[in-house]
Design a protein around this motif. Sequence first.
Motif, PDB file in Angstrom:
ATOM      1  N   LYS A  30     -50.321  96.675 -23.953  1.00 40.50           N
ATOM      2  CA  LYS A  30     -50.679  98.026 -24.412  1.00 40.50           C
ATOM      3  C   LYS A  30     -49.524  98.673 -25.188  1.00 40.50           C
ATOM      4  CE  LYS A  30     -53.946  98.983 -20.685  1.00 40.50           C
ATOM      5  NZ  LYS A  30     -54.208  99.805 -19.498  1.00 40.50           N
ATOM      6  N   ALA A  31     -48.311  98.495 -24.689  1.00 38.44           N
ATOM      7  CA  ALA A  31     -47.138  99.044 -25.387  1.00 38.44           C
ATOM      8  C   ALA A  31     -46.966  98.388 -26.748  1.00 38.44           C
ATOM      9  CB  ALA A  31     -45.879  98.856 -24.533  1.00 38.44           C
ATOM     10  N   PHE A  32     -47.216  97.097 -26.812  1.00 42.05           N
ATOM     11  CA  PHE A  32     -47.109  96.364 -28.081  1.00 42.05           C
ATOM     12  C   PHE A  32     -48.151  96.863 -29.088  1.00 42.05           C
ATOM     13  CE2 PHE A  32     -48.569  92.738 -30.680  1.00 42.05           C
ATOM     14  CZ  PHE A  32     -47.415  92.513 -31.412  1.00 42.05           C
ATOM     15  N   ILE A  33     -49.368  97.065 -28.644  1.00 38.74           N
ATOM     16  CA  ILE A  33     -50.438  97.575 -29.513  1.00 38.74           C
ATOM     17  C   ILE A  33     -50.030  98.929 -30.089  1.00 38.74           C
ATOM     18  CG2 ILE A  33     -52.810  98.469 -29.518  1.00 38.74           C
ATOM     19  CD1 ILE A  33     -53.464  96.251 -27.419  1.00 38.74           C
ATOM     20  N   LYS A  34     -49.505  99.785 -29.220  1.00 38.19           N
ATOM     21  CA  LYS A  34     -49.065 101.117 -29.668  1.00 38.19           C
ATOM     22  C   LYS A  34     -47.902 100.995 -30.653  1.00 38.19           C
ATOM     23  CE  LYS A  34     -47.802 105.632 -27.926  1.00 38.19           C
ATOM     24  NZ  LYS A  34     -47.630 106.480 -26.762  1.00 38.19           N
ATOM     25  N   GLU A  35     -46.940 100.145 -30.325  1.00 40.52           N
ATOM     26  CA  GLU A  35     -45.763  99.934 -31.176  1.00 40.52           C
ATOM     27  C   GLU A  35     -46.170  99.447 -32.578  1.00 40.52           C
ATOM     28  OE1 GLU A  35     -42.930  96.121 -31.176  1.00 40.52           O
ATOM     29  OE2 GLU A  35     -42.620  97.404 -29.413  1.00 40.52           O
ATOM     30  N   GLN A  36     -47.214  98.635 -32.647  1.00 37.25           N
ATOM     31  CA  GLN A  36     -47.689  98.096 -33.923  1.00 37.25           C
ATOM     32  C   GLN A  36     -48.531  99.113 -34.705  1.00 37.25           C
ATOM     33  OE1 GLN A  36     -46.988  95.033 -35.367  1.00 37.25           O
ATOM     34  NE2 GLN A  36     -45.498  94.901 -33.719  1.00 37.25           N
ATOM     35  N   GLY A  37     -48.862 100.244 -34.089  1.00 40.64           N
ATOM     36  CA  GLY A  37     -49.665 101.262 -34.762  1.00 40.64           C
ATOM     37  C   GLY A  37     -51.122 100.873 -34.906  1.00 40.64           C
ATOM     38  N   VAL A  38     -51.594 100.022 -34.029  1.00 40.04           N
ATOM     39  CA  VAL A  38     -52.968  99.530 -34.081  1.00 40.04           C
ATOM     40  C   VAL A  38     -53.905 100.565 -33.469  1.00 40.04           C
ATOM     41  CG1 VAL A  38     -54.516  97.756 -33.151  1.00 40.04           C
ATOM     42  CG2 VAL A  38     -52.296  97.106 -34.081  1.00 40.04           C
ATOM     43  N   THR A  39     -54.991 100.877 -34.182  1.00 39.97           N
ATOM     44  CA  THR A  39     -55.962 101.852 -33.672  1.00 39.97           C
ATOM     45  C   THR A  39     -57.312 101.228 -33.347  1.00 39.97           C
ATOM     46  OG1 THR A  39     -56.698 102.425 -35.907  1.00 39.97           O
ATOM     47  CG2 THR A  39     -54.877 103.731 -34.960  1.00 39.97           C
ATOM     48  N   TYR A  40     -57.543  99.998 -33.795  1.00 36.92           N
ATOM     49  CA  TYR A  40     -58.839  99.360 -33.500  1.00 36.92           C
ATOM     50  C   TYR A  40     -58.872  98.880 -32.043  1.00 36.92           C
ATOM     51  CZ  TYR A  40     -56.121  95.201 -34.951  1.00 36.92           C
ATOM     52  OH  TYR A  40     -55.159  94.240 -35.100  1.00 36.92           O
ATOM     53  N   PRO A  41     -60.083  98.745 -31.487  1.00 36.32           N
ATOM     54  CA  PRO A  41     -60.208  98.335 -30.087  1.00 36.32           C
ATOM     55  C   PRO A  41     -59.599  96.962 -29.827  1.00 36.32           C
ATOM     56  CG  PRO A  41     -62.303  99.139 -30.927  1.00 36.32           C
ATOM     57  CD  PRO A  41     -61.390  99.012 -32.099  1.00 36.32           C
ATOM     58  N   ASN A  42     -59.055  96.806 -28.640  1.00 37.46           N
ATOM     59  CA  ASN A  42     -58.487  95.534 -28.206  1.00 37.46           C
ATOM     60  C   ASN A  42     -58.911  95.258 -26.776  1.00 37.46           C
ATOM     61  OD1 ASN A  42     -56.233  93.988 -29.899  1.00 37.46           O
ATOM     62  ND2 ASN A  42     -56.311  96.139 -30.549  1.00 37.46           N
ATOM     63  N   GLY A  43     -59.434  94.061 -26.563  1.00 33.57           N
ATOM     64  CA  GLY A  43     -59.879  93.668 -25.236  1.00 33.57           C
ATOM     65  C   GLY A  43     -59.166  92.424 -24.758  1.00 33.57           C
ATOM     66  N   LYS A  44     -59.271  92.199 -23.468  1.00 34.44           N
ATOM     67  CA  LYS A  44     -58.636  91.028 -22.861  1.00 34.44           C
ATOM     68  C   LYS A  44     -59.700  89.997 -22.510  1.00 34.44           C
ATOM     69  CE  LYS A  44     -55.140  89.693 -19.577  1.00 34.44           C
ATOM     70  NZ  LYS A  44     -54.220  90.145 -18.546  1.00 34.44           N
ATOM     71  N   ASP A  45     -59.462  88.780 -22.944  1.00 29.48           N
ATOM     72  CA  ASP A  45     -60.337  87.641 -22.667  1.00 29.48           C
ATOM     73  C   ASP A  45     -59.657  86.788 -21.603  1.00 29.48           C
ATOM     74  OD1 ASP A  45     -62.390  85.730 -22.923  1.00 29.48           O
ATOM     75  OD2 ASP A  45     -61.430  84.742 -24.617  1.00 29.48           O
ATOM     76  N   GLY A  46     -59.399  87.401 -20.474  1.00 29.34           N
ATOM     77  CA  GLY A  46     -58.613  86.766 -19.425  1.00 29.34           C
ATOM     78  C   GLY A  46     -59.151  85.438 -18.936  1.00 29.34           C
ATOM     79  N   LEU A  47     -60.472  85.270 -18.963  1.00 25.23           N
ATOM     80  CA  LEU A  47     -61.079  84.024 -18.492  1.00 25.23           C
ATOM     81  C   LEU A  47     -61.284  83.020 -19.621  1.00 25.23           C
ATOM     82  CD1 LEU A  47     -63.730  85.602 -16.085  1.00 25.23           C
ATOM     83  CD2 LEU A  47     -61.451  84.719 -15.521  1.00 25.23           C
ATOM     84  N   GLY A  48     -61.037  83.443 -20.851  1.00 25.69           N
ATOM     85  CA  GLY A  48     -61.176  82.539 -21.993  1.00 25.69           C
ATOM     86  C   GLY A  48     -62.604  82.302 -22.438  1.00 25.69           C
ATOM     87  N   GLU A  49     -63.546  83.100 -21.972  1.00 19.21           N
ATOM     88  CA  GLU A  49     -64.958  82.902 -22.304  1.00 19.21           C
ATOM     89  C   GLU A  49     -65.211  83.091 -23.794  1.00 19.21           C
ATOM     90  OE1 GLU A  49     -68.904  84.025 -23.338  1.00 19.21           O
ATOM     91  OE2 GLU A  49     -67.403  85.578 -23.047  1.00 19.21           O
ATOM     92  N   LEU A  50     -64.639  84.142 -24.382  1.00 18.46           N
ATOM     93  CA  LEU A  50     -64.847  84.387 -25.809  1.00 18.46           C
ATOM     94  C   LEU A  50     -64.175  83.303 -26.655  1.00 18.46           C
ATOM     95  CD1 LEU A  50     -64.380  88.254 -26.079  1.00 18.46           C
ATOM     96  CD2 LEU A  50     -66.482  86.965 -26.465  1.00 18.46           C
ATOM     97  N   SER A  51     -62.989  82.917 -26.269  1.00 19.06           N
ATOM     98  CA  SER A  51     -62.282  81.858 -26.995  1.00 19.06           C
ATOM     99  C   SER A  51     -63.108  80.573 -27.002  1.00 19.06           C
ATOM    100  CB  SER A  51     -60.916  81.579 -26.363  1.00 19.06           C
ATOM    101  OG  SER A  51     -60.097  82.725 -26.411  1.00 19.06           O
TER     102      SER A  51
END
Length: 194
Positions: free
Chosen positions: A150-171
């Motif tokens: 989350k800190a990295f997303i903010k640091e990069q100035g990203v405003t689009y949604p970001n989700g976690k694919d923790g189980l790798g299902e989307l990948s």
Amino acid sequence: MDRLSDAMRTQAVQKPTVAPEVLEQSAEGVYREILAALNSLDTQTAKSLYAQLEKDYTSTKVWTRAKRLGPELQVLGKSAGKLSTTKWLQGNAKMDDGTVTLLVFWEKWCPHCRREMPVLEQVYAKYKDRGLNLVGITKGTRGIADDQIKAFIKEQGVTYPNGKDGLGELSARFGVRGIPAAVMIRDDEVVWRG
């Protein structure tokens, strides 16, 4: 006579010999046609040409390079399904709202992903009002905690949604084996994968 018959049968089933450099050039031509078809979103032509490359040119160096396209081509034309994440790290999104969705798979530790994030943010800013739905997807690998992401997303100035694919299902669903990777979805159909 039997020896002569055996020799004739052997010659009849042997394929003509083609110089390796000619074979490589021919394979390169087919490979470029595949890439052009993919860039034009012509899925059927790309798949057909890939099958030809796989049938006729597996002994070439070009095939070694081209076979990475196989998993990408397998998802083209398929239904994208629902956007499911294990959690949203910033905002939230859906893929079934009639917009064009660009899923971008990334990781915090990936230098290529870091380089692309500002570019993606510019694309999102320019096209979001025209219906572009841009969604970042990360697995959070290498022990990187959610608060670090989350800190990295903010640091990069990203405003689009970001989700976690923790189980790798989307990948797995979209044939993602390396990052960064992207999937474009239109009307629930995967139209581009790169």
